[in-house]
Design an enzyme around this catalytic site. Structure first.
Site, PDB file in Angstrom:
ATOM      1  CG  ASN A 101     132.403  -2.872 -18.251  1.00  0.00           C
ATOM      2  OD1 ASN A 101     133.315  -3.651 -18.493  1.00  0.00           O
ATOM      3  ND2 ASN A 101     132.630  -1.638 -17.821  1.00  0.00           N
ATOM      4  CD  GLU A 102     135.349  -1.992 -15.132  1.00  0.00           C
ATOM      5  OE1 GLU A 102     136.463  -2.376 -15.518  1.00  0.00           O
ATOM      6  OE2 GLU A 102     135.089  -0.790 -14.861  1.00  0.00           O
ATOM      7  CG  ASN A 103     127.404  -1.966 -13.618  1.00  0.00           C
ATOM      8  OD1 ASN A 103     128.294  -1.128 -13.770  1.00  0.00           O
ATOM      9  ND2 ASN A 103     126.368  -2.042 -14.437  1.00  0.00           N
TER      10      ASN A 103
END
Length: 817
Positions: free
Chosen positions: A423-425
């Site tokens: 998630n979002e890295n």
């Protein structure tokens, strides 16, 4: 057969900080559980969900703790005795009868220890000592060096639920404990050590693939494995020196498993029995239920960029989804019954996908089983969120072991349709300023997302798609949050700009977007005892974790609704604005179904009482957003959208049959006077289609914008369009009449509008904290009525339905101004 003895009673808990004042030497403990729950149960700390008590619990996560129990056992040289821990949170040393048997570093793994030589006849003492996650995190930061993290704490340096350390909707409650079941298993000869099962389609037949690895004891002997599903049986002879078996079963013409809005969810029990050769001794068994469906994720290039479309049973879907976070800060409290209730609430809101977000946990088996039964698709993140993660040892080996455990555990579920890397890295590395912080040669997670995880998924679960991240555009050569590729997150809306900006984007798939609002009024009253309650009073403010969250709530009203002057108005106005914002965004995306193939709102549920993006608050109460989602995710949606300089009515059909009906509309004044109208005999919207109907110019051209609106109808679906925002709309003070009829399990509240009323809501929890109403956000023209069905054990009379408190509408926000 394997003998299993659950070790779930007789536990005690001790604080290893002997200087800590006011703590007994040991207290009774519950397993599965955690330190916080034991301290609460023994009245040693106040409930951290109440008022600002969270901050007085910080010391718990900075302290070492020991769980201890004794149990009866009987050593047996002919059998293997193993202690099995389904989950330990997190940094632990396990000892049996004073001897260390293992150390653990991962909350998300199962551990098994052979204790055959350590068991004593009679009483045995088992201890599990948990080290402070903060202390371990400090050591790991020295080992790895600093890695960026958008949230507090060292969650990215260990394999522990990241949101334990605090998030913009969650408290900092750093847990420790035996958080899943623990048991003693005793077996002889052989057992099924690791079994992988997948169910797919081969033409019109069901194909079951099984791979199992055996553990043996007491020499090598031939065995038999009997597999059975749907009346099909297969028996395999296992040679004395054979420890791995792979085979397939074909089930002729099974019924297909479908998401709930399209069809049924038939499940077929599969049984595997390991039997001693030459005898009928049942040594071990494995059971699960399988659903048969085809699955692929279409990411092919097209004229708009590249797709992101889930295709189930060869049907390209528009995904109506929501993000799922841990349902409690203390996961042992989440029961199978609670999972089932939450998933049914999602289903009732016309949601058919839950995305299990990567800052939490792999949920318990019961979650996925309930999703299988409900026809609820599951997108499963691997557990990496909003941070850079070291790729060096020892973390890399822990990641691999954790992924192997959980892919094998979950891969048989028909509901599970995607493994997602993070998630979002990747977005964070690309756009959040991580590049100059991470030194050359240091891993930050990309090796997991593009190499290790996809390799493990191909090895273990090749029949299910893997995608590297959310958001991600399919290639490191394209910026990771592009509109035209892959999955997108929209977070400038809410953080920086108003919800009208949703229309600036037509993503291929939106896997996160959201708007905040407080929980239900009853939930606030249960969790905060400020006197008086105000948005800025200590308790209310503490239960708002987003940076400048309350300021953003007020800023988000600008241009739409007046700034509230009372706590009641603040509560309703912000809840109403949340519902409108998300409905606005969803209807826009669905109207572009030919390009966009999914909307997964942030978020469905809450883990504690908090002002957040959730539709269902932590007490399980529906916010107005829940009702907005039910309407916006209706499989048959009618909406009015801007098109080509004008307006169009857009019919969106996710049903299996075409939608053909008369479409009619009118431009009316707020007092109900018809100024212009049209009727088109039959509009045809085929299944899985969005069909546009341009509205005539005489309908879309107002004479007096602040006093007019458009109403379009197609069968029982109705859509409204306003030429100005409410702040400019001449909304009258509401004039309503109320009639109540008692029914089994509650009452029906009939409300008749004497004048135009916009977004009428009955706030059922104001009548009874346990009450549930069937509908909200109802707009009525003068003379129209609506019946609210209320489930409640209390007797409700007309005087209880107080207009402006229990019965609320956008109108009364202006009447007070």
């Amino acid at each position: 057969m394997i003998e299993k003895t659950e070790l779930n009673s007789g536990w005690t808990l001790s604080c290893n900080d002997t200087a800590r004042p006011g703590l007994p030497a040991a207290i009774p403990a519950t397993v599965p559980g955690c330190v916080h729950l034991d301290l609460i149960a023994n009245r040693l700390i106040p409930d951290p969900y109440i008022d600002v008590n969270e901050i007085s619990s910080d010391w718990i996560g900075k302290t070492d703790w020991t769980y201890r129990c004794t149990f009866e056992a009987m050593p047996d040289d002919g059998r293997v005795q193993e202690l099995v821990f389904d989950g330990l949170d997190t940094i632990a040393v396990i000892s049996l009868n004073g001897e260390e048997i293992g150390r653990t570093f991962n909350m998300h793994r199962t551990y098994r220890f052979d204790v055959s030589q350590l068991l004593k006849a009679g009483q045995n003492e088992l201890t599990v000592t948990f080290r402070s996650a903060y202390a371990y995190g400090a050591e790991m930061e020295k080992h790895y060096g600093y890695r960026p993290n958008n949230y507090p704490g060292p969650g990215n340096l260990m394999r522990k639920m990241a949101c334990n350390f605090g998030w913009d909707w969650g408290p900092t409650l750093v847990t420790a404990g035996v958080w899943k079941l623990v048991r003693l298993e005793s077996w002889d000869r052989a057992r099924l050590a690791k079994t992988r099962v997948s169910a797919t389609l081969a033409g019109g037949d069901g194909l079951v693939k099984v791979h199992t690895r055996l553990a043996r004891h007491g020499g090598t002997t031939p065995l038999r494995l009997v597999a059975e599903i749907g009346g099909v049986t297969k028996t395999l002879a296992i040679d004395a020196d054979e420890d791995e078996i792979a085979f397939e079963l074909t089930l002729p013409s099974p019924q297909l498993w479908w998401p709930h809005h399209l069809g049924a969810q038939p499940l077929y029990p599969l049984t595997l029995r390991l039997i001693g050769d030459g005898s009928d001794d049942l040594l071990d068994a494995h059971e699960r239920e399988l659903g048969f469906r085809s699955l692929r994720l279409d990411t092919a290039a097209d004229e708009h960029g590249s797709a992101f479309t889930f295709v189930i049973n060869e049907v390209p879907l528009f995904i109506c989804g929501a993000n799922w976070i841990p349902d409690d800060c203390f996961p042992p409290r989440v029961t199978a019954e609670r999972y089932a209730v939450r998933i049914e609430e999602a289903k009732a809101a016309n949601i058919h996908m839950l995305r299990v977000w990567g800052g939490g946990i792999f949920e318990a088996d019961e979650f996925y089983e309930a999703c299988d039964r409900a026809g609820m698709l599951v997108w499963q993140d691997f557990l990496f969120a909003c941070a850079a993660y070291p790729e060096e040892e020892p973390l890399r080996s822990e990641v691999e072991a954790e992924v192997r455990d959980n892919v094998v555990r979950l891969m048989s579920h028909a509901s599970l349709v995607l493994w997602n890397g993070n998630n979002e890295n990747i977005w964070g590395f690309d756009e959040w300023g991580w590049r100059p912080i991470i030194k050359a040669g240091e891993g930050w997670g990309l090796g997991y997302y593009l190499d290790l995880l996809p390799k493990l998924c191909v090895e273990l679960d090749p029949d299910r798609p893997y995608y590297p991240g959310s958001p991600y555009s399919g290639s490191m050569e394209i910026e990771p949050n592009a509109d035209g590729h892959g999955c997108k997150h929209i977070w400038d809306v809410w953080n920086d700009v108003g919800y009208e900006v949703y229309r600036n984007y037509i993503p291929r798939f939106c896997s996160e977007f959201g708007w905040q609002a407080p929980p239900a009024w009853a939930t606030i009253e249960e969790s905060v005892h400020d006197a008086p309650l105000t948005p800025q009073s200590n308790g209310v403010f503490h239960h708002q974790k987003a940076t400048d969250g309350n300021d953003k709530l007020i800023r988000g009203l600008s241009g739409h609704l007046p700034e509230p002057r009372t706590m009641d108005d603040w509560h309703f106005a912000t809840q109403l604005n949340q519902a409108r914002a998300i409905r606005f965004g969803v209807e826009h995306m669905r109207s572009h179904r030919n390009i966009c193939k999914g909307a997964v709102v942030w978020q469905f549920n809450d883990c504690w009482p908090v002002t957040s993006w959730a539709a269902l608050d932590s007490a399980g109460r529906r916010k107005p957003l829940w009702y907005a989602l039910k309407a916006a995710y209706d499989p048959r949606l009618l909406t009015i959208q801007p098109r080509g300089g004008g307006l169009a009515a857009v019919a969106v059909n996710e049903r299996t049959l075409f939608w053909r009906a008369k479409i009619s509309g009118k431009r009316v004044t707020l007092d109900g006077t018809v100024l212009a109208e049209f009727e088109f005999w039959r509009l045809l919207c085929d299944r899985f289609e969005a069909k546009e109907f341009p509205l005539p110019e005489y309908i879309v051209t107002p004479g007096l914008p602040k006093n007019e609106l458009i109403v379009v109808q197609m069968l029982d679906r109705r859509a409204f369009h306003y030429f100005v925002e409410d702040i400019e709309l001449a909304l009258p003070a509401p004039r309503l009449t109320v009639d109540i009829v008692g029914i089994d399990g509650g009452c029906e509240v009939k409300v008749t509008a004497q004048n135009f009323v916009k977004d009428l809501c009955l706030m059922a929890d104001r009548l009874d904290p346990d009450a549930v109403v069937d509908s909200m956000l109802v707009t009525l023209l003068p003379g129209e009525s609506h019946v609210f069905a209320v489930k409640t054990a209390k007797t409700i009379v007309a005087d209880d339905i107080v207009i402006g408190t229990v019965l609320r509408s956008a109108n009364d926000l202006f009447a007070k101004h």
